[in-house]
Scaffold this motif. Structure first.
Motif, short mmCIF file in Angstrom:
data_model
loop_
_atom_site.label_atom_id
_atom_site.label_comp_id
_atom_site.label_asym_id
_atom_site.label_seq_id
_atom_site.Cartn_x
_atom_site.Cartn_y
_atom_site.Cartn_z
N ILE A 157 28.44 35.35 29.20
CA ILE A 157 27.44 36.02 30.04
C ILE A 157 27.50 35.48 31.46
N LEU A 158 27.60 34.15 31.59
CA LEU A 158 27.68 33.53 32.92
C LEU A 158 28.92 34.01 33.67
N VAL A 161 28.41 37.74 34.69
CA VAL A 161 27.45 37.84 35.80
C VAL A 161 28.11 37.38 37.10
N THR A 162 28.98 36.39 37.00
CA THR A 162 29.61 35.82 38.18
C THR A 162 30.68 36.72 38.79
N SER A 164 31.54 40.14 37.60
CA SER A 164 31.51 41.58 37.34
C SER A 164 30.26 42.25 37.89
N SER A 168 26.46 43.17 36.01
CA SER A 168 25.15 42.76 36.54
C SER A 168 24.32 43.97 36.98
N ASN A 169 24.96 44.95 37.61
CA ASN A 169 24.21 46.13 38.06
C ASN A 169 23.60 46.89 36.89
N GLY A 171 22.99 45.63 33.96
CA GLY A 171 22.00 44.75 33.35
C GLY A 171 20.67 44.85 34.07
N GLU A 193 18.30 39.60 41.52
CA GLU A 193 19.49 40.40 41.81
C GLU A 193 20.13 39.95 43.13
N VAL A 196 22.13 36.91 42.41
CA VAL A 196 23.38 37.26 41.71
C VAL A 196 24.41 37.81 42.70
N GLN A 200 28.08 36.25 43.37
CA GLN A 200 29.34 36.98 43.25
C GLN A 200 30.18 36.90 44.52
#
Length: 316
Positions: A157-158, A161-162, A164, A168-169, A171, A193, A196, A200
């Protein structure tokens, strides 16, 4: 949860505390010196990682600055039970001229790489244990499997999220549907957000500079210094340095899957389960106390000095 873990530890080891404390105070100066060197070495490498990442934004940010930043963060980790270490690191970097958004992205990516390394190290240790010391982990198969599964899940998941935006969007889109009528939670979601997105951007920059593998290697190296501590404490008592690294790496991975602030209580429980088949209860207490001294108390004290100096310098 933390209180329950502490009560269990005290009750389980109730007959061994007095003898163990006596043994801790009899720890030789050589053993204590090695433990302190390992603890300090961890923060030298941590400072190197921080310095390496910070130089992109502030060329004069050196190794000593990184070491002080690591200790400063550790002080607030203890004071806030783990919740304020990242904020403290961001504030420290900001004082050196690194803008808030960049400092936030850098701190987040460093934290995630640290967590991913713990999981990778633990999985390697688990794999080696299954083939070389099967008798020691027998009986905890399901616990180790579930803990490994949770650890891998968290790491995946980390990573997603990092790297992709699509993950994340989507999610955040799902979360907003769930909390559609709760304004306060929607505001928190917007703030998260933003964090995040910053993360990224920092991840993209890190991948372009090809520092990712270097930082992961340094994370493995610094964790190895901590993982040696139980073996140093139990030198000549059946716990070799290699076995110490294997069992401690598994312990930190499993402790990370148990919800407890900064791993307090959860790590001790896993230590009792895994090391209990090799060493006595008395020795387990010695290992736990000296490990916490090296990884929590000592960094807290040094970090307190760093914090005091910064406050004094600001007032001056």
């Amino acid at each position: 949860m933390l209180l329950a873990l502490v009560i269990f530890i005290i009750y389980y080891l109730r007959d061994s505390w007095k003898e163990a404390l006596t043994e801790v105070f009899r720890t030789s100066y050589i053993t204590l010196g090695v433990i302190i060197c390992l603890a300090f070495g961890y923060y030298v490498i941590e400072g190197g990682i921080i310095s390496m990442m910070a130089k992109k934004y502030e060329s004069e940010f050196g190794l000593l600055d990184g070491i002080r930043c690591g200790y400063y963060s550790s002080f607030y980790r203890v004071v806030t039970f783990g919740s304020g270490s990242g904020i403290a690191e961001i504030a420290y970097l900001n004082k050196y001229g690194i803008q808030g958004a960049k400092a936030t992205g850098m701190t987040l990516i460093k934290y995630i790489l640290h967590k991913i390394t713990i999981v990778l190290y633990g999985l390697i240790g688990y794999g080696i244990a299954c083939f070389t010391i099967r008798d020691l982990v027998r009986g905890y198969g399901w616990l180790l499997f579930i803990g490994s599964f949770i650890g891998v899940g968290i790491a995946l998941i980390l990573i997603l999220v990092t790297i992709s935006p699509w993950f994340s969007n989507n999610g955040f889109r799902l979360v907003r549907k769930i909390i559609a009528n709760k304004k306060v939670w929607l505001e928190k979601c917007d703030a998260l957000e933003l964090q995040v997105n910053i993360l990224q951007e920092e991840a993209k920059a890190l991948l372009k500079e090809k520092k990712l593998l270097t930082i992961i290697f340094l994370n493995f190296l610094k964790l190895s210094l901590w993982y040696l501590i139980p073996g140093v404490v139990c030198r000549g008592e059946g716990l070799t340095l290699g076995l110490s690294i294997i069992l401690t790496s598994i312990s930190l991975m499993l402790a990370g899957s148990i919800p407890a602030p900064a791993g307090y209580g959860s790590l001790e429980i896993v230590f009792i389960l895994l090391f209990g088949k090799i060493i006595s209860k008395t020795k387990i207490i010695s290992v736990i106390l000296l490990y916490r001294f090296a990884t929590t108390i000592l960094p807290f004290l040094v970090g307190g000095l760093v914090t005091f100096r910064k406050i004094h310098a600001a007032e001056g």
